[in-house]
Design an enzyme around this catalytic site. Structure first.
Site, PDB file in Angstrom:
ATOM      1  N   GLU A 266       0.817  -1.211   0.000  1.00 22.47           N
ATOM      2  CA  GLU A 266       0.000   0.000   0.000  1.00 22.47           C
ATOM      3  C   GLU A 266       0.856   1.268   0.000  1.00 22.47           C
ATOM      4  OE1 GLU A 266      -3.445  -0.835   2.506  1.00 22.47           O
ATOM      5  OE2 GLU A 266      -3.506   1.306   2.897  1.00 22.47           O
ATOM      6  N   HIS A 284      -8.513   1.923   1.064  1.00 24.06           N
ATOM      7  CA  HIS A 284      -8.335   1.983   2.527  1.00 24.06           C
ATOM      8  C   HIS A 284      -9.299   3.005   3.155  1.00 24.06           C
ATOM      9  CE1 HIS A 284      -5.278   1.063   5.918  1.00 24.06           C
ATOM     10  NE2 HIS A 284      -6.478   1.331   6.424  1.00 24.06           N
TER      11      HIS A 284
HETATM   12  P1  NAP Z   1      -8.923  -6.438  17.957  1.00 26.24           P
HETATM   13  O1  NAP Z   1     -10.155  -6.128  18.736  1.00 26.24           O
HETATM   14  O2  NAP Z   1      -7.619  -6.457  18.662  1.00 26.24           O
HETATM   15  O3  NAP Z   1      -9.153  -7.841  17.222  1.00 26.24           O
HETATM   16  C1  NAP Z   1      -8.146  -8.548  16.578  1.00 26.24           C
HETATM   17  C2  NAP Z   1      -8.387 -10.028  16.827  1.00 26.24           C
HETATM   18  O4  NAP Z   1      -7.406 -10.766  16.091  1.00 26.24           O
HETATM   19  C3  NAP Z   1      -8.240 -10.412  18.303  1.00 26.24           C
HETATM   20  O5  NAP Z   1      -9.359 -11.174  18.684  1.00 26.24           O
HETATM   21  C4  NAP Z   1      -6.954 -11.227  18.331  1.00 26.24           C
HETATM   22  O6  NAP Z   1      -6.978 -12.278  19.263  1.00 26.24           O
HETATM   23  C5  NAP Z   1      -6.922 -11.805  16.937  1.00 26.24           C
HETATM   24  N1  NAP Z   1      -5.566 -12.151  16.516  1.00 26.24           N
HETATM   25  C6  NAP Z   1      -4.438 -11.404  16.658  1.00 26.24           C
HETATM   26  N2  NAP Z   1      -3.386 -12.048  16.132  1.00 26.24           N
HETATM   27  C7  NAP Z   1      -3.856 -13.234  15.686  1.00 26.24           C
HETATM   28  C8  NAP Z   1      -3.245 -14.328  15.038  1.00 26.24           C
HETATM   29  N3  NAP Z   1      -1.938 -14.348  14.778  1.00 26.24           N
HETATM   30  N4  NAP Z   1      -4.026 -15.381  14.707  1.00 26.24           N
HETATM   31  C9  NAP Z   1      -5.346 -15.383  14.989  1.00 26.24           C
HETATM   32  N5  NAP Z   1      -5.983 -14.358  15.598  1.00 26.24           N
HETATM   33  C10 NAP Z   1      -5.245 -13.293  15.933  1.00 26.24           C
HETATM   34  O7  NAP Z   1      -8.753  -5.421  16.742  1.00 26.24           O
HETATM   35  P2  NAP Z   1      -9.900  -4.702  15.891  1.00 26.24           P
HETATM   36  O8  NAP Z   1     -10.225  -3.389  16.518  1.00 26.24           O
HETATM   37  O9  NAP Z   1     -10.996  -5.671  15.629  1.00 26.24           O
HETATM   38  O10 NAP Z   1      -9.084  -4.360  14.554  1.00 26.24           O
HETATM   39  C11 NAP Z   1      -8.511  -5.389  13.774  1.00 26.24           C
HETATM   40  C12 NAP Z   1      -7.618  -4.802  12.700  1.00 26.24           C
HETATM   41  O11 NAP Z   1      -8.406  -4.187  11.693  1.00 26.24           O
HETATM   42  C13 NAP Z   1      -6.701  -3.663  13.169  1.00 26.24           C
HETATM   43  O12 NAP Z   1      -5.542  -4.129  13.804  1.00 26.24           O
HETATM   44  C14 NAP Z   1      -6.398  -2.926  11.881  1.00 26.24           C
HETATM   45  O13 NAP Z   1      -5.208  -3.416  11.291  1.00 26.24           O
HETATM   46  C15 NAP Z   1      -7.588  -3.278  10.989  1.00 26.24           C
HETATM   47  N6  NAP Z   1      -8.390  -2.078  10.667  1.00 26.24           N
HETATM   48  C16 NAP Z   1      -8.493  -1.670   9.374  1.00 26.24           C
HETATM   49  C17 NAP Z   1      -9.249  -0.556   9.043  1.00 26.24           C
HETATM   50  C18 NAP Z   1      -9.418  -0.087   7.632  1.00 26.24           C
HETATM   51  O14 NAP Z   1      -9.544   1.116   7.410  1.00 26.24           O
HETATM   52  N7  NAP Z   1      -9.475  -0.960   6.654  1.00 26.24           N
HETATM   53  C19 NAP Z   1      -9.890   0.165  10.067  1.00 26.24           C
HETATM   54  C20 NAP Z   1      -9.773  -0.268  11.380  1.00 26.24           C
HETATM   55  C21 NAP Z   1      -9.028  -1.397  11.681  1.00 26.24           C
HETATM   56  P3  NAP Z   1      -6.869 -12.062  20.886  1.00 26.24           P
HETATM   57  O15 NAP Z   1      -8.229 -11.644  21.316  1.00 26.24           O
HETATM   58  O16 NAP Z   1      -6.446 -13.385  21.371  1.00 26.24           O
HETATM   59  O17 NAP Z   1      -5.845 -10.962  21.106  1.00 26.24           O
END
Ligand code: NAP
Length: 309
Positions: A266, A284
């Site tokens: 990106e 994005h």
């Molecule tokens: P979150 O609440 O931390 O959820 C991430 C989940 O992924 C958690 O349940 C975590 O498990 C799990 N996880 C982490 N590493 C893993 C692995 N190696 N294998 C399997 N599961 C794993 O985060 P969120 O707020 O939902 O956001 C997720 C991601 O979305 C962000 O980090 C960001 O990169 C992306 N995002 C993108 C946009 C966009 O504009 N496109 C906007 C917002 C966010 P645990 O509960 O065990 O820690």
């Protein structure tokens, strides 16, 4: 005296900055584009706080910001900041775990609908052929209703996607590094290991964070496990998917479609993806709504205030 740098112009920043003490100095980049690295480093040399809007803050950059006490990141994903280097320097890093979830989950659902109903292709057809020749199978798609949704990463956004998908009567399976018993009950979601999820899901939606742990989580072997009728949605991070392998799978119709908001290199997008009709691409924009942007700005400024006060 506190000196705050906001690295890009963001919606509502002037209003939000009014909550800060009047003697704190706030400099907002007047442009929505990023500063050059040199300008960022020059401006940050005396700063005590940075509101980081998509900038790479690595170890070297941190070493050139000796007064910085807080990095307030304009997003939830922190893969742009060297967290270990920040911790060593005693710099506090804040992000926006709650403000971004809803609009990002909505975009995942929007991409699912765009893929199954082929909305971008239909839009292109209408612009190309006026009047269009209607037939019973013109741009024919599928229902989302009843399709099995496989959510990879069952955190805040993944669970909101599950909640929204219930309105489409989608059975929900998920894979996560830790089990989520409460969410399983709430969303009637069943845990699967990764290979089983990939074999079973009609829609695979990615919601894990970026970074080395999840790099190429979906590569050629994983794509091989998916149904030929399945689609892949990625609103997480581009690094989670091997883009070349995905482009090949889409081209050879080994999977049916993909909806992507994020990319491996990106902001560059693999030209092979751009050439394909069975992929919907957005730049994005997971959190790009007025409601979310304004809430993000308010909270990102407040995060700075809470640390510096
Ligand atoms: P979150 O609440 O931390 O959820 C991430 C989940 O992924 C958690 O349940 C975590 O498990 C799990 N996880 C982490 N590493 C893993 C692995 N190696 N294998 C399997 N599961 C794993 O985060 P969120 O707020 O939902 O956001 C997720 C991601 O979305 C962000 O980090 C960001 O990169 C992306 N995002 C993108 C946009 C966009 O504009 N496109 C906007 C917002 C966010 P645990 O509960 O065990 O820690």
């Amino acid at each position: 005296m506190e000196r705050i740098i906001v690295t890009r112009n963001i919606p509502g920043v002037k209003e939000a900055a009014k909550q800060l003490p009047q003697d704190w100095e706030v400099w907002v980049n007047p442009s929505e584009s990023s500063l050059s690295r040199d300008e960022l480093l020059e401006r940050s040399a005396n700063a005590t706080a940075l509101l980081v809007v998509g900038d790479q803050i690595d170890r070297e950059a941190l070493s050139l910001m000796p007064h910085v006490k807080v990095l307030s990141n304009y997003g939830v994903g922190l893969d742009n900041i060297d967290l270990a280097a920040a911790e060593e320097k005693g710099v506090i890093v804040k992000n926006l775990p709650n403000e971004v979830s809803y609009s990002t989950a909505e975009l995942a659902i929007a991409l699912m609908l765009a893929c199954v109903r082929r909305i971008p292709e239909a839009d292109r057809l209408v612009r190309r052929e006026n009047p269009f020749s209607w037939t019973p199978t013109i741009v024919i798609g599928n229902n989302l209703q009843g399709k099995t949704l496989g959510i990879i990463g069952f955190g805040r956004i993944g669970q909101l996607v599950a909640k929204m998908a219930q309105a489409f009567d989608m059975p929900i399976i998920y894979y996560n590094r830790s089990r989520k018993p409460e969410a399983e009950k709430l969303y009637n979601a069943q845990y699967r290991d990764l290979p089983d999820l990939l074999k079973e899901a009609d829609v695979v939606s990615l919601h894990v964070p970026g970074g080395s742990e999840t790099q190429n989580l979906i590569g050629e072997p994983e794509l091989q496990l998916m149904k030929s009728s399945a689609m892949l949605i990625n609103v997480a991070r581009g690094t989670v998917v091997d883009e070349a392998a995905l482009a090949a799978a889409l081209k050879e119709k080994r999977i049916a479609a993909a909806g992507l908001d994020v990319y491996q290199n990106e902001p560059a997008v693999n030209p092979e993806l751009i050439a394909l009709d069975n992929v919907v691409l957005t730049p994005h924009i997971g959190t790009t709504t007025w409601e979310t942007r304004t809430a993000m700005t308010k909270k990102a400024i407040d995060n700075i205030y809470q640390v510096l006060k």
